[in-house]
Scaffold this motif. Structure first.
Motif, mmCIF file in Angstrom:
data_model
loop_
_atom_site.group_PDB
_atom_site.id
_atom_site.type_symbol
_atom_site.label_atom_id
_atom_site.label_comp_id
_atom_site.label_asym_id
_atom_site.label_seq_id
_atom_site.Cartn_x
_atom_site.Cartn_y
_atom_site.Cartn_z
ATOM 1 N N UNK A 82 27.484 -34.398 44.817
ATOM 2 C CA UNK A 82 28.296 -33.931 43.687
ATOM 3 C C UNK A 82 27.406 -33.691 42.471
ATOM 4 N N UNK A 83 26.519 -34.621 42.181
ATOM 5 C CA UNK A 83 25.632 -34.473 41.028
ATOM 6 C C UNK A 83 24.705 -33.273 41.189
ATOM 7 N N UNK A 84 24.250 -33.013 42.405
ATOM 8 C CA UNK A 84 23.409 -31.841 42.650
ATOM 9 C C UNK A 84 24.142 -30.551 42.319
ATOM 10 N N UNK A 85 25.405 -30.469 42.710
ATOM 11 C CA UNK A 85 26.196 -29.282 42.388
ATOM 12 C C UNK A 85 26.395 -29.158 40.882
ATOM 13 N N UNK A 86 26.761 -30.255 40.233
ATOM 14 C CA UNK A 86 26.999 -30.209 38.790
ATOM 15 C C UNK A 86 25.729 -29.830 38.025
ATOM 16 N N UNK A 87 24.573 -30.297 38.484
ATOM 17 C CA UNK A 87 23.304 -29.882 37.862
ATOM 18 C C UNK A 87 23.078 -28.388 38.071
ATOM 19 N N UNK A 88 23.401 -27.900 39.267
ATOM 20 C CA UNK A 88 23.190 -26.483 39.581
ATOM 21 C C UNK A 88 24.015 -25.567 38.680
ATOM 22 N N UNK A 89 25.181 -26.036 38.229
ATOM 23 C CA UNK A 89 26.008 -25.179 37.365
ATOM 24 C C UNK A 89 25.785 -25.448 35.880
ATOM 25 N N UNK A 90 24.851 -26.349 35.546
ATOM 26 C CA UNK A 90 24.468 -26.491 34.149
ATOM 27 C C UNK A 90 24.593 -27.854 33.506
ATOM 28 N N UNK A 91 25.166 -28.830 34.176
ATOM 29 C CA UNK A 91 25.282 -30.159 33.575
ATOM 30 C C UNK A 91 23.988 -30.937 33.769
ATOM 31 N N UNK A 92 23.573 -31.645 32.729
ATOM 32 C CA UNK A 92 22.401 -32.511 32.847
ATOM 33 C C UNK A 92 22.802 -33.870 33.421
ATOM 34 N N UNK A 93 24.032 -34.287 33.130
ATOM 35 C CA UNK A 93 24.556 -35.578 33.572
ATOM 36 C C UNK A 93 25.934 -35.332 34.188
ATOM 37 N N UNK A 94 26.279 -36.088 35.199
ATOM 38 C CA UNK A 94 27.586 -35.968 35.839
ATOM 39 C C UNK A 94 28.663 -36.522 34.906
ATOM 40 N N UNK A 95 29.521 -35.654 34.343
ATOM 41 C CA UNK A 95 30.548 -36.150 33.421
ATOM 42 C C UNK A 95 31.650 -36.944 34.128
ATOM 43 N N UNK A 96 31.669 -36.902 35.448
ATOM 44 C CA UNK A 96 32.708 -37.587 36.218
ATOM 45 C C UNK A 96 32.186 -38.836 36.925
ATOM 46 N N UNK A 97 30.951 -39.224 36.657
ATOM 47 C CA UNK A 97 30.301 -40.322 37.385
ATOM 48 C C UNK A 97 31.092 -41.622 37.331
ATOM 49 N N UNK A 98 31.615 -41.968 36.175
ATOM 50 C CA UNK A 98 32.289 -43.256 36.026
ATOM 51 C C UNK A 98 33.633 -43.329 36.729
ATOM 52 N N UNK A 99 34.209 -42.203 37.099
ATOM 53 C CA UNK A 99 35.531 -42.245 37.705
ATOM 54 C C UNK A 99 35.619 -41.608 39.077
#
Length: 174
Positions: free
Chosen positions: A24-41
């Motif tokens: 999930x984090x790999x995908x979110x990085x690929x679309x522009x996020x530096x940090x997973x905004x959904x990590x805590x939940x």
């Protein structure tokens, strides 16, 4: 009844494994996020088949949901994890559309490009209003999310290949 209860008990949300988090984090990085905004939940529904659904469940809802005997879904559906990795959901596209351009990578299509994309067809050249390479949120000329695609360039020709589009929902009969 006992066998039925055991079968239903597998429909429970659980924390993601490190591998699932990385997908999930790999995908979110690929679309522009530096940090997973959904990590805590992040939670995963794994009924034991070929794919698992990934949800974002806000902290305040967790206790209420944990009391339920059966989980089919809860919170925001982020996507699914299967043999090909993480596939983002259409719900996630709608959630991230307001962030188009910063930080989310987006591709904007012309009205004709929208139609092609919604029929799960590749979109070329003049039907692409703005382009970015790699995985991206695809939006229409009015900024409404149409789904997820991959931006490519071959010999100077811009191409958008659909990954998941709103038309998918209708084509599969859902």
């Amino acid at each position: 009844m006992q066998g039925e209860e055991e079968g239903l008990s597998r429909y429970r949300l659980r924390p993601p494994t490190p591998r699932e988090e990385r997908l999930v984090e790999g995908f979110l990085r690929a679309i522009g996020f530096k940090v997973n905004p959904y990590a805590e939940g992040m939670t995963v529904l794994d009924p034991g088949g070929k794919f698992k659904e990934v949800f974002y469940l806000p902290w305040g809802l967790r206790r209420a949901v944990e009391r339920l005997p059966l989980h089919y879904s809860a919170g925001l559906n982020l996507g699914s994890i299967g043999e090909r990795g993480f596939r983002p959901s259409l719900h996630l596209a709608r959630e991230l559309a307001p962030l188009c351009g910063s930080p989310v990578k987006c591709i904007r299509l012309s009205p004709r490009g929208e139609k092609l994309f919604l029929y799960s067809r590749d979109v070329y050249g003049d039907n692409i209003a703005s382009h970015t390479s790699g995985a991206a949120l695809v939006v229409g000329s009015n900024g409404q999310p149409l789904g997820w695609g991959v931006g490519l360039s071959r010999d100077g020709l811009l191409i958008v290949k659909p990954l998941r589009d709103l038309g998918w929902y209708l084509r599969r009969g859902g």
